[in-house]
Design a protein around this motif. Structure first.
Motif, PDB file in Angstrom:
ATOM      1  N   ALA A 145      -3.076   3.557  -0.306  1.00  0.00           N
ATOM      2  CA  ALA A 145      -2.741   2.119  -0.256  1.00  0.00           C
ATOM      3  C   ALA A 145      -2.941   1.510  -1.643  1.00  0.00           C
ATOM      4  O   ALA A 145      -3.835   1.904  -2.390  1.00  0.00           O
ATOM      5  CB  ALA A 145      -3.622   1.408   0.759  1.00  0.00           C
ATOM      6  N   SER A 153       1.419   3.726  -2.602  1.00  0.00           N
ATOM      7  CA  SER A 153       2.427   2.864  -1.976  1.00  0.00           C
ATOM      8  C   SER A 153       3.251   2.074  -2.993  1.00  0.00           C
ATOM      9  O   SER A 153       4.350   1.630  -2.679  1.00  0.00           O
ATOM     10  CB  SER A 153       1.769   1.916  -0.973  1.00  0.00           C
ATOM     11  N   GLU A 169      -1.269   9.580   1.499  1.00  0.00           N
ATOM     12  CA  GLU A 169      -0.717   8.318   1.018  1.00  0.00           C
ATOM     13  C   GLU A 169      -1.856   7.368   0.673  1.00  0.00           C
ATOM     14  O   GLU A 169      -2.826   7.253   1.414  1.00  0.00           O
ATOM     15  CB  GLU A 169       0.199   7.715   2.078  1.00  0.00           C
ATOM     16  N   SER A 225       8.929   7.508  -2.002  1.00  0.00           N
ATOM     17  CA  SER A 225       8.757   7.444  -0.556  1.00  0.00           C
ATOM     18  C   SER A 225       8.233   8.787  -0.042  1.00  0.00           C
ATOM     19  O   SER A 225       8.893   9.817  -0.215  1.00  0.00           O
ATOM     20  CB  SER A 225      10.096   7.126   0.111  1.00  0.00           C
TER      21      SER A 225
END
Length: 122
Positions: A48, A15, A46, A20
């Motif tokens: 964190a 992140s 993805e 993106s």
């Protein structure tokens, strides 16, 4: 392996990587800029972000693109979620190619990352 079609690319996007995941998905969809239907599948996991405060030592998950510790300090080292990595590439023969294992890296302070990127751009 020239000429062998790629079946699947697996990515891990943090992140705080500056990448993106939605944009990568959008740009790799069939029909976008010459990508043909039936070409490589894209799988993205993805990650964190996790940071450690340089002032108070607390580990935390930042709630935005700039890691700010709950104590108010901007002095944060990114522990995870700051990278984009290619986990594997599967070629049309069903063979999965994985990049070589890298040495464990120590966390980088966000300021160091910005200075390194600026130096590479110059």
């Amino acid at each position: 392996m020239p000429g062998v079609p790629i079946a699947c690319v697996r990515l891990e996007i943090g992140s705080l990587s500056g990448v993106s995941a939605d944009s990568v998905r959008f740009c790799s969809r069939p029909g976008h800029r010459g990508h043909e239907p039936g070409r490589a599948r894209l799988e993205i996991s993805e990650v964190a972000a996790r940071c450690r405060c340089g002032s108070c030592g607390q580990e935390f998950e930042p709630d935005g693109p700039v890691p700010l510790c709950p104590c108010g300090s901007p002095d944060a080292a990114v522990l995870s979620g700051g990278d984009m990595r290619i986990l594997s590439v599967e070629v049309g023969t069903g063979t999965r190619l994985s990049p070589p294992a890298h040495r464990a890296r120590r966390p980088l302070a966000l300021g160091h990352c910005a200075r390194a990127a600026a130096a590479r751009a110059a």
